[in-house]
Design a protein around this motif. Structure first.
Motif, PDB file in Angstrom:
ATOM      1  N   MET A   1     -47.353 -47.719  77.270  1.00 51.54           N
ATOM      2  CA  MET A   1     -46.919 -49.102  77.126  1.00 51.54           C
ATOM      3  C   MET A   1     -45.455 -49.270  77.548  1.00 51.54           C
ATOM      4  O   MET A   1     -45.081 -50.294  78.104  1.00 51.54           O
TER       5      MET A   1
ATOM      6  N   LEU B   1     -63.299 -47.943  66.210  1.00 48.16           N
ATOM      7  CA  LEU B   1     -62.154 -48.837  66.386  1.00 48.16           C
ATOM      8  C   LEU B   1     -62.321 -49.640  67.676  1.00 48.16           C
ATOM      9  O   LEU B   1     -62.282 -49.084  68.773  1.00 48.16           O
ATOM     10  N   GLU B   2     -62.543 -50.960  67.506  1.00 51.06           N
ATOM     11  CA  GLU B   2     -62.605 -51.829  68.693  1.00 51.06           C
ATOM     12  C   GLU B   2     -61.219 -51.829  69.329  1.00 51.06           C
ATOM     13  O   GLU B   2     -60.232 -52.047  68.623  1.00 51.06           O
ATOM     14  N   HIS B   3     -61.152 -51.571  70.640  1.00 51.46           N
ATOM     15  CA  HIS B   3     -59.834 -51.589  71.277  1.00 51.46           C
ATOM     16  C   HIS B   3     -59.923 -52.121  72.693  1.00 51.46           C
ATOM     17  O   HIS B   3     -60.994 -52.162  73.293  1.00 51.46           O
ATOM     18  N   ASN B   4     -58.767 -52.524  73.202  1.00 55.57           N
ATOM     19  CA  ASN B   4     -58.655 -53.099  74.540  1.00 55.57           C
ATOM     20  C   ASN B   4     -58.426 -51.948  75.529  1.00 55.57           C
ATOM     21  O   ASN B   4     -57.353 -51.346  75.534  1.00 55.57           O
ATOM     22  N   PRO B   5     -59.412 -51.650  76.394  1.00 54.16           N
ATOM     23  CA  PRO B   5     -59.273 -50.495  77.298  1.00 54.16           C
ATOM     24  C   PRO B   5     -58.214 -50.696  78.375  1.00 54.16           C
ATOM     25  O   PRO B   5     -57.832 -49.741  79.045  1.00 54.16           O
ATOM     26  N   LEU B   6     -57.718 -51.928  78.518  1.00 56.33           N
ATOM     27  CA  LEU B   6     -56.663 -52.191  79.502  1.00 56.33           C
ATOM     28  C   LEU B   6     -55.352 -51.521  79.090  1.00 56.33           C
ATOM     29  O   LEU B   6     -54.551 -51.110  79.920  1.00 56.33           O
ATOM     30  N   VAL B   7     -55.149 -51.393  77.794  1.00 59.65           N
ATOM     31  CA  VAL B   7     -53.866 -50.898  77.273  1.00 59.65           C
ATOM     32  C   VAL B   7     -53.796 -49.372  77.406  1.00 59.65           C
ATOM     33  O   VAL B   7     -54.629 -48.659  76.841  1.00 59.65           O
ATOM     34  N   PRO B   8     -52.807 -48.863  78.156  1.00 55.75           N
ATOM     35  CA  PRO B   8     -52.739 -47.416  78.405  1.00 55.75           C
ATOM     36  C   PRO B   8     -52.003 -46.674  77.296  1.00 55.75           C
ATOM     37  O   PRO B   8     -51.118 -45.875  77.565  1.00 55.75           O
TER      38      PRO B   8
ATOM     39  N   TYR C   1     -55.467 -42.749  74.984  1.00 51.33           N
ATOM     40  CA  TYR C   1     -56.523 -42.930  73.982  1.00 51.33           C
ATOM     41  C   TYR C   1     -57.831 -43.362  74.644  1.00 51.33           C
ATOM     42  O   TYR C   1     -58.904 -42.923  74.259  1.00 51.33           O
ATOM     43  N   ARG C   2     -57.730 -44.245  75.671  1.00 50.44           N
ATOM     44  CA  ARG C   2     -58.941 -44.779  76.291  1.00 50.44           C
ATOM     45  C   ARG C   2     -59.737 -43.701  77.033  1.00 50.44           C
ATOM     46  O   ARG C   2     -60.893 -43.903  77.363  1.00 50.44           O
TER      47      ARG C   2
ATOM     48  N   ARG D   1     -55.365 -60.984  76.972  1.00 51.61           N
ATOM     49  CA  ARG D   1     -56.468 -61.497  77.793  1.00 51.61           C
ATOM     50  C   ARG D   1     -56.428 -63.024  77.862  1.00 51.61           C
ATOM     51  O   ARG D   1     -57.445 -63.687  77.700  1.00 51.61           O
TER      52      ARG D   1
ATOM     53  N   ILE E   1     -52.240 -56.270  70.867  1.00 53.07           N
ATOM     54  CA  ILE E   1     -53.020 -56.323  72.115  1.00 53.07           C
ATOM     55  C   ILE E   1     -53.979 -55.144  72.219  1.00 53.07           C
ATOM     56  O   ILE E   1     -54.981 -55.225  72.895  1.00 53.07           O
ATOM     57  N   PHE E   2     -53.686 -54.054  71.516  1.00 49.16           N
ATOM     58  CA  PHE E   2     -54.573 -52.881  71.593  1.00 49.16           C
ATOM     59  C   PHE E   2     -55.820 -53.089  70.745  1.00 49.16           C
ATOM     60  O   PHE E   2     -56.944 -52.844  71.182  1.00 49.16           O
ATOM     61  N   SER E   3     -55.639 -53.535  69.504  1.00 45.75           N
ATOM     62  CA  SER E   3     -56.789 -53.696  68.612  1.00 45.75           C
ATOM     63  C   SER E   3     -56.391 -54.603  67.449  1.00 45.75           C
ATOM     64  O   SER E   3     -55.577 -54.210  66.618  1.00 45.75           O
TER      65      SER E   3
ATOM     66  N   TYR F   1     -50.240 -52.567  84.535  1.00 44.99           N
ATOM     67  CA  TYR F   1     -51.323 -51.959  83.756  1.00 44.99           C
ATOM     68  C   TYR F   1     -52.137 -50.984  84.619  1.00 44.99           C
ATOM     69  O   TYR F   1     -52.688 -50.007  84.118  1.00 44.99           O
TER      70      TYR F   1
END
Lengths: 278, 266
Positions: free
Chosen positions: B208, A99-106, A149-150, B27, B150-152, B202
């Motif tokens: 979130m 799963l490609e995901h944005n590591p910025l999102v906590p 998750y990250r 982003r 924003i996550f995926s 962040y």
């Protein structure tokens, strides 16, 4: 294990009719036709680039074919309106290779499982929470709920993806190389879970498993489709698909086949004879 | 009048803080400055043509937000940061072209660049408040889908989120809020209000929900803190807000680093 205790999902039938997917000059799928009955368990095997992920993306209505029709529950997905397509999608769960995901999102594990809820459920906070708890419990990862998750390993993230599929309580599960990144213990647990799904006692979901690893196909799968260069090479029973000759043709090399504990193991035995220097 | 200034600072801080969570998450930190320059370009061109500035500025912002949304829908794998950067450069070019062509009083045009909290009118504050309420309602209703977006994106699409429609709605709302909030810090500095509080949140937020709350709090600290420093020391408001928001981000970085050291992360 996948479907909830209280509510049995209606299994979804699916089909591809003369489907072609072309990107520029590359032909990802070529005039492919395939019908899968509700409740059937199908393993899709092929080497890298065979078109397995493309076919799964078609069946999840995430990709529109260049030509041909994609059918879900007897309906042409792309002739149906957006609302009907969304309703059909709500009955499908996809487990990605990664799963490609944005590591910025906590996001915590519980947050991520919550994001995967079907649209019809997403607004009902109580049901979302109940489904999250139930899915994590069923997958044996309830202790992960508050973890970010990250911060999880690749294998742990893959377990969370399986929990996301469980939480959707789907009628169709599309698994794209789901064992990627899992350790041996979890690979075996995944196969056992899919075998359990194949038993009549918990039937109620259609499954399509894409993999290139033969021994990851559970014994209970009804049908094997061998895919090569965007075309169906073979479609039939596992015992007929998993022969040294067919698998050798599929992968383009010499193979040996062994059967143990009801599963088939495919071992490489060198390059194809025509490629061996005299 | 003091009450209206403070209300503008409070509403502006809260709404840009909440909006920034998704602007930074997508982003596209240049969204703020890109849309702000669209508003500026609209305002400047309206001044040159002798039309009312605000409606044209808002219309230009919405058109830019719509264009970004169309690009994101037509090319799902497009980098929104790059598209926003291209939009920014075009709008900056148009704004300065208009300034070069303008022969009248430059003060209203410069206020679009730098903004001024001290000249905020009650009607502006009320408009900001209405848009702030709309934003809160939008996030409350769609937060799970926005978080997925924003996550995926693949997860959002597979889960049935209508990615194009949601992105379009968000970008249009964001364009409107940015255009109306220009009065506080101006086109050149609104970037910091969208980026810094959210980026700080962040760094230290553990979920979130925490990021959303912290970003609003940091936005509030930035606008109110900047306003009071500017008021007491007789300094430009926009510059003070930017500096305070950057200090907030610096403190958040230090706190995040201390936590990592505490957990043994090198």
């Amino acid at each position: 294990m996948i479907t909830g205790e209280g509510e049995r999902a209606q299994p979804l039938g699916l089909g591809a009719e003369g489907v072609t997917v072309a990107v520029g000059r590359a032909m990802l799928l070529s005039e492919l036709s395939l019908q899968v009955a509700p409740g059937e368990r199908v393993a899709l095997l092929g080497p890298n680039g065979a078109g397995k992920s493309t076919l799964l993306a078609l069946f999840n209505a995430m990709l529109r074919p260049s030509t041909g029709r994609v059918m879900l529950d007897g309906e042409d997905v792309w002739s149906a309106g957006a609302a009907r397509r969304a309703a059909l999608r709500d009955r499908i769960a996809t487990v990605f290779q990664r799963l490609e995901h944005n590591p910025l999102v906590p996001a915590t594990v519980a947050d991520v499982v919550g994001m995967a809820m079907p649209a019809a459920v997403r607004r009902n906070q109580a049901e979302v929470r109940e489904r999250i708890d139930d899915a994590l419990e069923r997958m044996g990862i309830a202790a992960f709920a508050r973890r970010p998750y990250r911060g999880l390993s690749g294998g742990e993230q893959q377990k969370v993806q399986l929990a996301m599929a469980v939480a959707r309580r789907p009628g169709l599960i599309l698994l794209d190389e789901p064992a990627t990144g899992l350790d041996l213990d979890w690979q075996e647990r995944l196969v056992a879970m899919l075998e359990e799904l194949g038993s009549a006692a918990v039937a109620g979901v259609t499954i399509m498993l894409a993999t290139h690893v033969v021994h990851q196909v559970p014994a209970g799968f009804d049908r094997v489709v061998l895919l090569k260069c965007g075309r169906v090479l073979f479609d039939g029973r596992a015992s007929e698909a998993f022969t040294a000759e067919r698998l050798g043709e599929l992968y383009g090399c010499r193979v040996e086949v062994e059967r143990r504990h009801g599963r088939t193991y495919c071992l490489g035995a060198g390059p194809a004879r025509s490629e061996v220097a005299p | 009048m003091m009450l209206w200034w403070q209300l503008a600072a409070i509403i502006g801080g809260l709404s840009t803080g909440l909006l920034g969570v998704y602007v930074v998450g997508l982003r596209m930190p240049f969204l703020g400055v890109g849309i702000a320059h669209s508003a500026m370009a609209g305002g400047v061109l309206a001044a040159v043509a002798g039309w009312p500035m605000l409606p044209v500025a808002v219309a230009m912002s919405l058109a830019s937000g719509g264009a970004l949304a169309w690009h994101a829908s037509a090319r799902p794998r497009a980098d929104l940061g790059i598209s926003t950067g291209i939009l920014l450069s075009l709008m900056m070019g148009l704004a300065f072209l208009g300034m070069g062509m303008h022969r009248g009083d430059m003060t209203p045009l410069l206020s679009l660049l730098w903004g001024s909290l001290l000249f905020v009118r009650p009607v502006d504050v009320m408009l900001m408040a209405v848009l702030g309420v709309v934003l809160v309602a939008f996030v409350a209703r769609w937060h799970r889908s926005l978080d997925a977006l924003i996550f995926s994106r693949p997860l959002a699409r597979a889960a049935g989120v209508r990615v194009s429609a949601l992105t379009t709605a968000f970008l249009l709302l964001a364009s409107l809020i940015v255009a109306i909030n220009l009065n506080i810090v101006g086109g050149l500095m609104i970037y910091s209000l969208l980026a810094n509080p959210a980026a700080a949140a962040y760094e230290v937020g553990g979920s979130m929900r925490a990021v959303r709350v912290l970003s609003c709090v940091f936005g509030l600290i930035s606008t109110l803190g900047g306003f009071w420093i500017a008021y007491l020391a007789d300094l430009p408001v926009g510059a003070c807000i930017v500096i305070v928001s950057t200090v907030v981000y610096g403190v958040a970085l230090v706190v995040a680093r201390q936590r990592e050291v505490g957990r043994g992360v090198s």
